[in-house]
Design a protein around this motif. Sequence first.
Motif, PDB file in Angstrom:
ATOM      1  N   TYR A  35       0.845  -1.191   0.000  1.00 54.25           N
ATOM      2  CA  TYR A  35       0.000   0.000   0.000  1.00 54.25           C
ATOM      3  C   TYR A  35       0.881   1.240   0.000  1.00 54.25           C
ATOM      4  CZ  TYR A  35      -3.560  -3.307   1.590  1.00 54.25           C
ATOM      5  OH  TYR A  35      -4.413  -4.371   1.694  1.00 54.25           O
ATOM      6  N   GLN A  37       0.693   5.226   1.200  1.00 53.33           N
ATOM      7  CA  GLN A  37      -0.080   6.157   2.006  1.00 53.33           C
ATOM      8  C   GLN A  37       0.556   7.535   1.936  1.00 53.33           C
ATOM      9  OE1 GLN A  37      -0.370   5.349   6.243  1.00 53.33           O
ATOM     10  NE2 GLN A  37      -2.325   6.417   6.388  1.00 53.33           N
ATOM     11  N   GLN A  41      -3.620  10.987   4.190  1.00 51.48           N
ATOM     12  CA  GLN A  41      -4.622  10.192   3.471  1.00 51.48           C
ATOM     13  C   GLN A  41      -4.587   8.743   3.944  1.00 51.48           C
ATOM     14  OE1 GLN A  41      -4.336  10.629  -0.783  1.00 51.48           O
ATOM     15  NE2 GLN A  41      -3.760  12.770  -0.640  1.00 51.48           N
ATOM     16  N   GLY A  42      -5.629   8.017   3.583  1.00 53.12           N
ATOM     17  CA  GLY A  42      -5.639   6.588   3.857  1.00 53.12           C
ATOM     18  C   GLY A  42      -4.761   5.847   2.866  1.00 53.12           C
ATOM     19  N   PRO A  43      -4.345   4.634   3.196  1.00 53.90           N
ATOM     20  CA  PRO A  43      -3.520   3.841   2.269  1.00 53.90           C
ATOM     21  C   PRO A  43      -4.262   3.532   0.972  1.00 53.90           C
ATOM     22  CG  PRO A  43      -3.439   2.938   4.498  1.00 53.90           C
ATOM     23  CD  PRO A  43      -4.536   3.959   4.489  1.00 53.90           C
ATOM     24  N   PHE A  45      -4.201   0.788  -2.302  1.00 55.03           N
ATOM     25  CA  PHE A  45      -3.719  -0.542  -2.678  1.00 55.03           C
ATOM     26  C   PHE A  45      -2.859  -0.459  -3.935  1.00 55.03           C
ATOM     27  CE2 PHE A  45      -3.862  -5.067  -3.084  1.00 55.03           C
ATOM     28  CZ  PHE A  45      -4.169  -5.387  -4.392  1.00 55.03           C
ATOM     29  N   GLN A  48      -1.044  -7.053  -4.860  1.00 52.61           N
ATOM     30  CA  GLN A  48      -0.995  -8.171  -3.924  1.00 52.61           C
ATOM     31  C   GLN A  48      -0.316  -9.353  -4.595  1.00 52.61           C
ATOM     32  OE1 GLN A  48      -4.572 -10.736  -2.784  1.00 52.61           O
ATOM     33  NE2 GLN A  48      -4.345  -9.447  -0.971  1.00 52.61           N
ATOM     34  N   ASN A  55      -1.453 -11.063  -7.833  1.00 58.44           N
ATOM     35  CA  ASN A  55      -2.838 -11.496  -7.750  1.00 58.44           C
ATOM     36  C   ASN A  55      -3.756 -10.302  -7.512  1.00 58.44           C
ATOM     37  OD1 ASN A  55      -4.839 -13.550  -7.679  1.00 58.44           O
ATOM     38  ND2 ASN A  55      -4.934 -13.312  -5.477  1.00 58.44           N
ATOM     39  N   GLY A  56      -3.632  -9.303  -8.333  1.00 54.18           N
ATOM     40  CA  GLY A  56      -4.475  -8.123  -8.202  1.00 54.18           C
ATOM     41  C   GLY A  56      -3.616  -6.882  -8.113  1.00 54.18           C
ATOM     42  N   LEU A  88       4.423   6.985   2.619  1.00 49.80           N
ATOM     43  CA  LEU A  88       4.719   5.841   3.472  1.00 49.80           C
ATOM     44  C   LEU A  88       4.271   4.592   2.719  1.00 49.80           C
ATOM     45  CD1 LEU A  88       5.574   4.878   6.393  1.00 49.80           C
ATOM     46  CD2 LEU A  88       3.136   4.926   6.923  1.00 49.80           C
ATOM     47  N   LEU A  90       3.518   0.671   2.912  1.00 45.85           N
ATOM     48  CA  LEU A  90       3.182  -0.344   3.898  1.00 45.85           C
ATOM     49  C   LEU A  90       3.021  -1.695   3.214  1.00 45.85           C
ATOM     50  CD1 LEU A  90       0.443   1.807   5.581  1.00 45.85           C
ATOM     51  CD2 LEU A  90       2.460   0.999   6.785  1.00 45.85           C
ATOM     52  N   ALA A  98      -6.006 -14.811  -1.580  1.00 44.05           N
ATOM     53  CA  ALA A  98      -6.473 -13.475  -1.900  1.00 44.05           C
ATOM     54  C   ALA A  98      -7.998 -13.448  -1.956  1.00 44.05           C
ATOM     55  CB  ALA A  98      -5.906 -13.051  -3.252  1.00 44.05           C
ATOM     56  N   GLY A  99      -8.576 -12.434  -1.366  1.00 45.79           N
ATOM     57  CA  GLY A  99     -10.027 -12.301  -1.366  1.00 45.79           C
ATOM     58  C   GLY A  99     -10.658 -12.924  -0.146  1.00 45.79           C
ATOM     59  N   GLN A 104      -5.202  -9.008   8.039  1.00 48.35           N
ATOM     60  CA  GLN A 104      -3.906  -8.612   7.491  1.00 48.35           C
ATOM     61  C   GLN A 104      -3.056  -8.034   8.610  1.00 48.35           C
ATOM     62  OE1 GLN A 104      -4.483  -5.978   4.100  1.00 48.35           O
ATOM     63  NE2 GLN A 104      -4.366  -7.743   2.757  1.00 48.35           N
ATOM     64  N   PHE A 106       0.096  -5.695   9.398  1.00 48.38           N
ATOM     65  CA  PHE A 106       0.855  -4.640   8.742  1.00 48.38           C
ATOM     66  C   PHE A 106       2.255  -4.498   9.312  1.00 48.38           C
ATOM     67  CE2 PHE A 106      -2.110  -2.376   5.982  1.00 48.38           C
ATOM     68  CZ  PHE A 106      -3.311  -2.925   6.377  1.00 48.38           C
TER      69      PHE A 106
END
Lengths: 115, 108
Positions: A35, A37, A41-43, A45, A48, A55-56, A88, A90, A98-99, A104, A106
Amino acid sequence: ETGVTQSPTHLIKTRGQQVTLRCSSQSGHNTVSWYQQALGQGPQFIFQYYREEENGRGNFPPRFSGLQFPNYSSELNVNALELDDSALYLCASSWGLAGSTDTQYFGPGTRLTVL
Amino acid sequence: KNEVEQSPQNLTAQEGEFITINCSYSVGISALHWLQQHPGGGIVSLFMLSSGKKKHGRLIATINIQEKHSSLHITASHPRDSAVYICAVRSGGNKLVFGAGTILRVKS
């Protein structure tokens, strides 16, 4: 203590350079997510990896790439750094596919500054 | 409009107060996470919810799937609760979508 570590803690680079950030997942965790960040702000994506395969992926350009290794470590590589890449970074690991709804865990993050 | 909205953005409380942080989302989800981030960056997962309510110590998280809304409550708040609280949802596929976070400061 989550057992997820990241290195380095802080990093300063200049525009156009390349950077590699590292993450060591908890033993047994097959999935790692990265991620970005930005300050305040929020992280967001980035992508993955599950069992060493991507995988995404989120809305990040191809100059953001990654690798996952059999020893539960992974890398995030960013080429041709831009000022807006300052953030940052992460990583988070989980056991499940996945899914899934696994928790998770961190890492503490790597603070990248691009000058 | 962001897929995940949190309110308030900033919250200052006196020690001992009951605190509520809200999260609304606009997509179908398989799970919702509440996370805590301290200065310096480290993120800790507090709760993962897909229905109902969970409690851990002084923290309570609820979710209403029909209304696409979740709340995080802190009872008897303490200065050490000061942190950024982030709501994140997993909606189809394998990525978490995060809210912008709520900055909580608890004064003694």
